[in-house]
Design an enzyme around this catalytic site. Structure first.
Site, PDB file in Angstrom:
ATOM      1  CG  HIS A  11      73.278 -10.333  -1.618  1.00 16.78           C
ATOM      2  ND1 HIS A  11      73.551  -9.187  -1.108  1.00 16.78           N
ATOM      3  CD2 HIS A  11      73.479 -10.277  -3.033  1.00 16.78           C
ATOM      4  CE1 HIS A  11      73.989  -8.157  -2.233  1.00 16.78           C
ATOM      5  NE2 HIS A  11      74.050  -9.022  -3.371  1.00 16.78           N
ATOM      6  CD  GLU A  26      74.001 -11.027   2.047  1.00 21.35           C
ATOM      7  OE1 GLU A  26      72.794 -10.243   2.304  1.00 21.35           O
ATOM      8  OE2 GLU A  26      74.815 -10.667   1.444  1.00 21.35           O
ATOM      9  NE  ARG A  33      77.242 -10.078  -3.652  1.00 21.18           N
ATOM     10  CZ  ARG A  33      77.195  -9.282  -2.891  1.00 21.18           C
ATOM     11  NH1 ARG A  33      77.189  -9.410  -1.786  1.00 21.18           N
ATOM     12  NH2 ARG A  33      77.153  -7.900  -3.441  1.00 21.18           N
ATOM     13  CG  HIS A  68      72.120  -6.866   2.223  1.00 16.34           C
ATOM     14  ND1 HIS A  68      72.494  -7.156   0.959  1.00 16.34           N
ATOM     15  CD2 HIS A  68      71.103  -5.903   1.878  1.00 16.34           C
ATOM     16  CE1 HIS A  68      72.000  -6.864   0.063  1.00 16.34           C
ATOM     17  NE2 HIS A  68      71.264  -5.913   0.432  1.00 16.34           N
ATOM     18  CD  GLU A 111      75.554  -5.720   4.948  1.00 14.13           C
ATOM     19  OE1 GLU A 111      75.607  -6.692   5.106  1.00 14.13           O
ATOM     20  OE2 GLU A 111      75.920  -4.961   3.936  1.00 14.13           O
TER      21      GLU A 111
HETATM   22  N1  ING Z   1      76.159  -5.865   1.392  1.00 11.48           N
HETATM   23  C1  ING Z   1      75.542  -4.783   0.387  1.00 11.48           C
HETATM   24  C2  ING Z   1      75.971  -5.487  -1.104  1.00 11.48           C
HETATM   25  O1  ING Z   1      75.328  -5.229  -1.953  1.00 11.48           O
HETATM   26  C3  ING Z   1      74.893  -2.719   0.118  1.00 11.48           C
HETATM   27  C4  ING Z   1      76.058  -3.458   1.013  1.00 11.48           C
HETATM   28  C5  ING Z   1      73.756  -2.215   0.400  1.00 11.48           C
HETATM   29  C6  ING Z   1      75.529  -1.977  -1.056  1.00 11.48           C
HETATM   30  C7  ING Z   1      73.257  -1.206  -0.486  1.00 11.48           C
HETATM   31  C8  ING Z   1      74.904  -1.170  -1.927  1.00 11.48           C
HETATM   32  C9  ING Z   1      73.627  -0.811  -1.498  1.00 11.48           C
HETATM   33  O2  ING Z   1      77.378  -5.428  -1.136  1.00 11.48           O
HETATM   34  C10 ING Z   1      76.152  -6.932   1.179  1.00 11.48           C
HETATM   35  N2  ING Z   1      76.274  -7.946   2.521  1.00 11.48           N
HETATM   36  O3  ING Z   1      75.667  -7.792   0.344  1.00 11.48           O
HETATM   37 ZN    ZN Z   2      73.966  -9.056   0.823  1.00  8.72          ZN
END
Ligand code: ING
Ligand code: ZN
Length: 283
Positions: A46, A49, A102, A171, A246
């Site tokens: 993303h 981030e 993003r 992330h 995260e």
């Molecule tokens: N969080 C992730 C996102 O894509 C995630 C969380 C991780 C979802 C793995 C699904 C699989 O939403 C962020 N901050 O992007």
């Molecule tokens: Zn992310």
């Protein structure tokens, strides 16, 4: 540049600075040994981030240069597959044009750009936690692997999957250590092991500065989100040790985490990885 090469963790860097540094590592450390169990590290899927590529490059540098015996042991006991910037076009776009972008940057043909590269993988694709509106931040694409970034990485992972036993994605933000799956609240077969190793790992993370994380499966502790890279790796190849971090913080700065927090975030995260793989090796 400094003695450790013309790169630092005092600021967030542009893509070509990261690429030049990666190239310089290859010239300076040509001795490549293979044959250990593989650990795959994903950063920067993303764009906004920024702490993710910063932490991943820091960890890569420590794996090569650290004198700490536990880091050295970890570095040399595994083969590392490290990708600091999975979404390079998006990353550059956050530097030049829109800090909070993003997704990828491919035109959808419907007036908006890009798909969410963590909703675009071909495992329970688009089942939940997505929007079919191409302008949405969680648009999964018009088909699985529509994006060059996810398609080519999935092909690369196909080619090395027998060698890797762990896949770790980075992330931000929220200070969580996530266990698959994101597509449903179905628990992976070794959930209890991953939960225990995860708690051991975040406890190690908290020792340095007191930073608090929580561990849990994605659907239980955040939201449903199908088509993520970790779900695909786990669901397709049953890679046993799969987590998503995260990273900092919990929302005070969110995606705009000050650069002064790069090194502390990276150090505590490396502490947690050392603990994670020491613990995983005992199972
Ligand atoms: N969080 C992730 C996102 O894509 C995630 C969380 C991780 C979802 C793995 C699904 C699989 O939403 C962020 N901050 O992007
Ligand atoms: Zn992310």
């Amino acid at each position: 540049g400094n003695v450790r090469g013309a790169f630092d963790w005092l600021g967030y860097h542009r893509l070509n600075t990261i690429y030049n540094w990666l190239d310089s590592l290859v010239t300076q450390h040509p001795e490549i040994v293979e044959g250990n169990p593989g650990i795959f590290i994903e950063g920067g899927i993303h764009a906004r981030e920024w702490i993710s590529p910063a932490v991943v490059t820091y960890i890569l540098n420590e794996l090569i240069l650290s004198d700490d015996s536990r880091v050295r042991y970890m570095a040399e006991s595994y083969d590392w597959y490290i990708f600091p910037v999975f979404n390079p076009d998006g990353y550059e776009y956050t530097h030049t044009t829109n800090r909070l972008w993003r997704k990828t940057r491919r035109p959808t043909g419907r007036g908006c750009y890009g798909a969410d590269p963590n909703r675009n993988w071909n495992f329970h694709w688009a089942e939940g936690g997505v929007s079919r509106n191409p302008c949405s931040e969680i648009y999964p694409g018009d088909r699985p692997f529509s994006e060059t970034e996810t398609r080519t990485m999935s092909q690369y992972i196909d080619s090395i999957q027998t060698k890797i036993f762990s896949y770790i994605a980075f992330h931000s933000y929220s200070q969580l250590l996530l266990i698959p799956y994101g597509y449903s609240n179905k628990r992976v077969s070794n959930y209890d092991d991953l939960f225990q190793i995860g708690n051991y790992s975040i406890n190690a993370l908290s020792q340095r500065y007191g930073t608090r994380y929580k561990v849990g499966n994605i659907v239980d502790i955040i939201y449903v989100a199908s088509g993520g890279s970790m779900d695909w790796v786990r669901g397709t190849y049953n890679i046993p040790v799969t987590y998503t971090y995260e990273l900092r913080d919990k929302g005070r700065y969110g995606f705009i985490l000050p650069a002064s927090q790069i090194i502390p975030t990276a150090k505590e995260t490396l502490d947690s990885l050392v603990a994670m793989f020491e613990q995983a090796a005992k199972r």
